[in-house]
Motif scaffolding. Sequence first.
Motif, PDB file in Angstrom:
ATOM      1  N   LYS A   7      11.151  -0.708  -6.169  1.00  0.00           N
ATOM      2  CA  LYS A   7      10.046   0.151  -6.818  1.00  0.00           C
ATOM      3  C   LYS A   7       9.637   1.406  -5.878  1.00  0.00           C
ATOM      4  N   GLY A 151      -2.257   1.318  -9.287  1.00  0.00           N
ATOM      5  CA  GLY A 151      -1.249   0.741  -8.334  1.00  0.00           C
ATOM      6  C   GLY A 151      -0.654  -0.492  -9.023  1.00  0.00           C
ATOM      7  N   ASP A 154       3.466  -2.212  -8.777  1.00  0.00           N
ATOM      8  CA  ASP A 154       3.891  -3.086  -7.824  1.00  0.00           C
ATOM      9  C   ASP A 154       3.884  -4.594  -8.366  1.00  0.00           C
ATOM     10  N   LYS A 209      -4.606   0.011   0.405  1.00  0.00           N
ATOM     11  CA  LYS A 209      -4.288   0.300  -1.080  1.00  0.00           C
ATOM     12  C   LYS A 209      -2.510   0.468  -0.972  1.00  0.00           C
TER      13      LYS A 209
HETATM   14 MG    MG Z   1       0.396   1.999  -5.012  1.00  0.00          MG
END
Ligand code: MG
Length: 407
Positions: A7, A151, A154, A209
């Motif tokens: 990723k 985010g 992920d 984060k």
């Molecule tokens: Mg991130």
Amino acid sequence: MPLIVQKYGGTSLQDFDRIQQVAERIRDTHHQGHPLIVVISAQGGVTDQLIRDAEACSASPSAREVDALLATGEQACCCLVTLALQALGVAAISLSGEQAGIWTDKLHRHATIQDIQPDRIHRHLKEGKVVLVSGCQGISPEGDITTFGRGGSDLTAIALAACFHADRCEIFTDVDGVYAADPRRTPLKECLQQISFDTMLAVSQNGGKVMHSRSVALAKEKNVSFHVRSSFAAADNEGTLISSPPISDWETIHLSVKSNLRHLRFSLAPSSLPEVYGEIHQLNACGTCVDWFSERALANGHEEICVTFETGKEEHLLRLKKVIAQSGGELCMEGYLSRISLIGALVKENRALLLMEWSRELNASQISIVKITANDIHLALFVHASDTTKATAILSQKLGLEKSDPS
Ligand code: MG
Ligand code: ADP
Ligand code: ASP
């Protein structure tokens, strides 16, 4: 040959040079003969811009349309990386979340993956193609595009790694790995080689984060070990391995910071509690999300409530303040706080000692601790937002996290 899921985050895809570098890294992995699924985020800053655009067009944009809009950030970037790979002579195909067979519930902006239908990805892998999947998105039972929250790419990566039983899952980002604190706030020693799912989860839930917290929870549930690595470092830089015990990380204390939390402290009669909690629940559903709250009985028979919000629209808080006033409550304090968390197994036995040392140091620098909370592996100090940088520096130094040589 072992299957790999990689990723690449938005910070690794900021401009065309970076996209080219990422494409070359993917090509090199592909040339080693690995079947490869690659999850791509939106380019850095694009998601923020799309949110601003939505708010410029509507004061209260509908979550369905915002999701459809945000998903284009990942889709565009996924196509760009695929084009760069094809230009390098690599057979590659980009897929949206829907094309990749990622089915979710219908909770827009915070959707949960319910199922992944692997047929299409399998087919393209069999054709020898690198399969690039747009991160952070899926499709609801109604056929609408959903996204997983900030985010959330992920989560796509961990879910695909679990579904395809990947031999290796690599989360590429802009730092060398997971550190004992945010390396952008504190000049730190090297990153950690290994940490457990539990510690990573606590770090990400408390402001670190580097990983999306729901993705770590999923990795733990499905036992998907993964590496956090730098997309800029040499290929042999392994970063940090996150996996289940027996890896022991009990000696490391991590420091995570959640900044600029909107804070209200008020008191009211116990009979008014249900109404006020009901209002807080409503705000949560409208996107003014509660970070943390506490309640304690006061000597006058009233209850004192402290609540912090992660994100907050002022109009929502005005609504809450009105409900508090109407139910005879009194607002005692409001402003912005930051929550500085210490995480690790060592915390439990050293709580009093840590607090003794910290309060001494922070007092000496005229920093007041507004609130303290603790559980077995977590000790959190709330300080005024304006004190965050100074307090974090003092605490990192006390914990010995900082580089002794700043070079
Ligand atoms: Mg991130
Ligand atoms: P990406 O775009 O790759 O998803 P993010 O910005 O989401 O990247 O996450 C990487 C950032 O996480 C780093 O730049 C760093 O500032 C921050 N971070 C916070 N806590 C930590 C930590 N404990 N270790 C490493 N990075 C951290
Ligand atoms: N692009 C999204 C964000 O910035 C999510 C992600 O790709 O991880 O929040």
